[in-house]
Structures are given as structure tokens and as C-alpha cells.
Design an enzyme around this catalytic site. Sequence first.
Site, short mmCIF file in Angstrom:
data_model
loop_
_atom_site.label_atom_id
_atom_site.label_comp_id
_atom_site.label_asym_id
_atom_site.label_seq_id
_atom_site.Cartn_x
_atom_site.Cartn_y
_atom_site.Cartn_z
CD GLU A 1 75.76 -8.06 -8.78
OE1 GLU A 1 75.89 -6.83 -8.68
OE2 GLU A 1 75.76 -8.41 -9.96
CG ASP B 1 73.35 -6.68 -16.06
OD1 ASP B 1 73.49 -7.18 -14.65
OD2 ASP B 1 74.31 -6.10 -16.84
CG HIS C 1 78.63 -1.97 -8.95
ND1 HIS C 1 77.44 -2.22 -8.63
CD2 HIS C 1 79.34 -2.83 -10.10
CE1 HIS C 1 77.03 -3.26 -9.37
NE2 HIS C 1 78.14 -3.71 -10.17
CG HIS D 1 79.93 -7.93 -8.47
ND1 HIS D 1 80.44 -8.78 -9.63
CD2 HIS D 1 79.18 -7.02 -9.31
CE1 HIS D 1 79.70 -8.50 -10.64
NE2 HIS D 1 79.03 -7.55 -10.38
NE ARG E 1 74.28 -0.56 -15.46
CZ ARG E 1 74.42 -1.96 -15.38
NH1 ARG E 1 73.61 -2.32 -14.44
NH2 ARG E 1 75.15 -2.50 -15.83
#
Length: 381
Positions: free
Chosen positions: A346, A280, A137, A208, A112
Site C-alpha cells: 500500500e 505489517d 483506513h 488495498h 492507522r
Amino acid sequence: MKTHKLLYIGFSVFCLIGCKNKTIQNADIRLLADKDFSTTVNNKKVGIYALDSGNGIIMQVTNLGGRIVSLWTPDRNNKYEDIVLGYNNIEEYIKNSNSRFLGSVLGRYANRIANGAFEIDGVKYQLPQNSGTNCLHGGTFGFDVVVWNVDSVSNNEIHLSYFSPDGDNGFPGNLNVKMVYTLTPENEFKIKYTATTDKSTHVNLSNHSYFNLKGEGNGTILDHELTINADSITPINEFSIPTGEYLAVENTPFDFRTSSVIGKRINGINEQLKNGAGYDHNWVLNRKTESDVEWAVTLYEPTSGRQMQIWTDQSGIQIYTSNFAKGTDIGKYNKPHNYRESIALETQKFPDSPNQPHFPSTRLDPGQVYIQNTIYKFSTK
């Protein structure tokens, strides 16, 4: 099961992908069919390509978004499962906005950017705000939805490239990107990215893929055991943007410095877990050097014995535990993609680095070369 969309193979695996892999002669490996990935998008040809490590790993890749479509690995009893999430055909990837980033490369900027904006040398650049007020992304038409050029392909390696013009999704500079996927005899899946620009810009690439070491659709990942070589995370606000601080993982649900079951603390009372709806977050990897490939993560599934180690030259890793999956997407084997039944890991720089000067820089200037190397190493124990 939609068997007409799959090729069931055992011994014939050699003829299909041109390999000499004696370890998988009789394995029940189901390669997706070429015809279901053959199409044209924006006047560019899309296909699917099979790679073989020569020692027990088979992977399929499509050049639409550089996606990892399938990845077959054995368990401790030499039973094969496809351990990444994906779809049966290219149409499902094109139309399915719920899981847009499934298996793809992320760019120009993985993760982000706050308010979809940043400044370079006093010039403000506005990006698409495709996740609330954030750019996620790379924006609305990122590297995940474009058709990459297939420059060369062999039994175990594929070379892809893409030209992103100045102003693409608001990013400055003509960007030339190259990406190499390699399977090695040591059962490593290597990713190498390189990029150059003719104008100062920001670049942060990643992959991803969603993993389940039991196999796609075979249940929760909350019983997987995770180890992360990180002493801190970059905490986020309610909009999933880093606050700019570093938060020590000690005595928090984010402490995976020693192996811990993922589900042990994921539902605890914690502000960061609330902000991410689970895990996350970006972990700040412990680094001995600035550019060497070093061990970052180990993921282990005790029932199958499958283990995946991640080695990288990046400073962070975003880990996402499928907190928003609803089971409405159906995968390759007619099984739903359920809540917390996969995990994305990631490797990248930090989220919102263009607006956080004390974070590792993602700026790329003319004359410089962006380089990233990440290795996923598979074994059993």
C-alpha cells in the site's frame, strides 16, 4: 467451482470488453458476470467494469469501494492467472467484514491514526475507533464501502469520483475526490488520486489489493522474492502505532534492499515481527525527489516468472503479509484465502502522521490539491 457465476472466455474476450487484444485470444480468462455485480446500495447503482491494456492484461473493477476485483496476467509460458484476491459477487463484498478492505481504495486516511484523534490549529477531531483504540483506513464507513460515481469508462480507463461531506467519519472539510485507473500498452496499472477540500483536513489514500503472483488461492507468498528501496521502517508499538522513530533495516528481518525470499526471516525472533504478527509495517522509501514517480518495490514469483514493480510518488509503503487470514473466506475460484497466501503493498504517507509532526505531512488546506500517483508494472522473466 461455482461456474454459474463466471464467464469462461477465450476468443470471445473481444466481444465482451470491446478490445482488440490479440495476445489473449485463446487464454482461459474467466470474467465475472455483470449480473452478479449489478445492484443498488444507498440508492446508488453498483456495477462491474472490464479494462484491457491492449497488450496482455485484463482487469475488472467495481465502483463499490473502487475495488480491483480481478487482474489477469500471463506467466512466462503465456498461461493466465488472476493474481488478486476477490469474491464472485457483490453480496460477498457487502457482507464479508472479515476482509472488508479487499481490493478497495482506502480513505479518507489509509492506515492507522492513534486513539482515532488529531488536532488541526488547536481544534480536536474525534474519529471512529474501529481497530482497538485506533482509527483504521478511514473509520467505520470509509471510502472502501461507499459507491463511487463512474464519471467515464473506456477500453483501458475508468474515472471515478466521490464527495465526502464535512464531518464524514469525524474528518473536517467537504472533500472532493477523483480517482483514475488506467491500463497501458506497457502493461502498467496506473492509479491517480486527486482531492480538494474547503477546510483544513488530513488525506492519505491508498489501494488495498492483495496479490499472489501464482494466482489467487494457489499457495503461499512466502516463496515470492521481494526487493524494497528503503533503508528504514517506522517501528510500531504493540498497538501497531509508530513510535515516532526510524529504524534502520540493516541487520534486521526488514532488510529487503537486495532481493530476498519473503519467508526467509518472517518467523524470526524480533520485537517488530511480534508486534506486527509478521510483516505489517511502513517502509520509508528512499526518495530522490519529493514529487516524482520513482521505483519503490519489485515482487517476483520464480515458478511462474511473474514480476510486479511498484513506482510511486509517495514517501512510504505499508506491506502486509496476510498474518491474520484464517482460510474462512472463499475466493473467486472456490479456494480459501489462507494465512500468508497474499501480500498487500500500500503506497501512502506514514501511519499516524497527523500526530507525528516530523513525519511527511498529510495535511490538506483549502486551495491545495492532493495528488498521488502509483504504477504497478507487470512483466515476466
